[in-house]
Design a protein around this motif. Sequence first.
Motif, short mmCIF file in Angstrom:
data_model
loop_
_atom_site.label_atom_id
_atom_site.label_comp_id
_atom_site.label_asym_id
_atom_site.label_seq_id
_atom_site.Cartn_x
_atom_site.Cartn_y
_atom_site.Cartn_z
N TRP A 127 2.00 45.81 45.71
CA TRP A 127 2.72 44.74 45.02
C TRP A 127 4.14 45.12 44.60
CZ3 TRP A 127 -2.22 45.04 41.88
CH2 TRP A 127 -3.22 44.24 42.46
N THR A 155 -4.54 42.85 38.16
CA THR A 155 -3.15 42.39 38.15
C THR A 155 -2.63 42.29 36.72
OG1 THR A 155 -3.86 40.06 38.24
CG2 THR A 155 -3.38 41.15 40.34
N THR A 182 -2.26 36.30 46.24
CA THR A 182 -0.81 36.34 46.40
C THR A 182 -0.20 35.01 46.84
OG1 THR A 182 -0.70 38.72 46.80
CG2 THR A 182 1.08 37.40 47.71
N ILE A 198 3.35 39.47 40.74
CA ILE A 198 3.32 40.63 41.63
C ILE A 198 2.78 40.15 42.97
CG2 ILE A 198 3.20 42.47 39.92
CD1 ILE A 198 0.22 42.45 40.08
N ALA A 200 2.43 40.94 47.42
CA ALA A 200 2.46 41.87 48.54
C ALA A 200 3.46 41.40 49.59
CB ALA A 200 1.06 41.99 49.17
#
Length: 349
Positions: A127, A155, A182, A198, A200
């Motif tokens: 992340w 997270t 995500t 956050i 990826a």
Amino acid sequence: MFNRNWHQRRLAHGFALAAVTSLALTACGSSDSASSDSGLASIVIAEQSNGGVTTGMLPHLADQLGFFESEGLSVEKYVSVTKGSDAIAGLMSGDVQVAHIGADGIVAASQGGPVVGIGANTDASIWTVVAGADVKTWDDLRGKTIALGSVSDITRSVFDRLASEAGLNPKTDLEYVALGATPQRVAAVKNGQAAATIAAYPPAYGLIESGFTDLGFTPSGGGAPILMTTDIEASKRWTESEPDQVVAYLKAIAAARQYVQDPANADDVAKRTSEISGESPESIKKALELYYYDKNSDSGLFPADFHHVDGAFDATVQAYLDLGLLKDSISEDEYMDYTFADRAIADVQ
């Protein structure tokens, strides 16, 4: 904790929420490899990210490139799950043989569930923190809403730590909203529902390239905690009844990883992964550069021997205990069975 001068490219370590819930698996396509009628052993793989560069890509490539077939395996189907706990439910029921997810299985195993870790995929987070265009520094997040997978999962733990390193009090300076994976979190930042999240790569690239702010993997001068990010977890029924299949599976994954880690194969990997995931080949190649080819990447990324880096398991268990997700501790020896990985690596060397 440790620091790097290249902190903006340093991978913040993290892991996923673990909880044993009811199974909610949806088939997302059958494999192109030979069926069990051909004499190959049939397996079912659960995944949270269809072809994702950091998790789902390796099984798909092992399948497409014939590595499973050469090891006597055929993927009956891939099943898509929205939460790691759904994959764990599949492993516990025996409907799924293997999954590349977070360390979700440790909760089930601590309660006697038939789940076992067979290898480390990553002990470094995938992340980066992306924020709205009006956010230029970490301090600009003060009083803002942050999109997370859950307000009580890893997270949350990771963002709390990063915010603290940046001088923010996560309990009073930030407001969290739970939005899942995500893609959903990225969409929330894009539509203004949240100030940051956050995310990826490659999904994060879409935001960053359209003018959103990349705050990096850690605040300036910050250090990343060592935590398990992705574990290869299996049904204990499968490992006990078909140990040779487990070894064969890891051999095929090792072969796929070696293929990906060769920059000469970047175009082919990007093309194949784009067809699976829907991300552009260009963004996938950037992600490959970051996650696989960056010489600064920590050894916790795709460890060659499938063993978690020192301290990662214990640190993850402690974080689960702190989050209240684990009632009783569990040791690495109790959960991880590295015998399959050791056999697989010995066979490919």
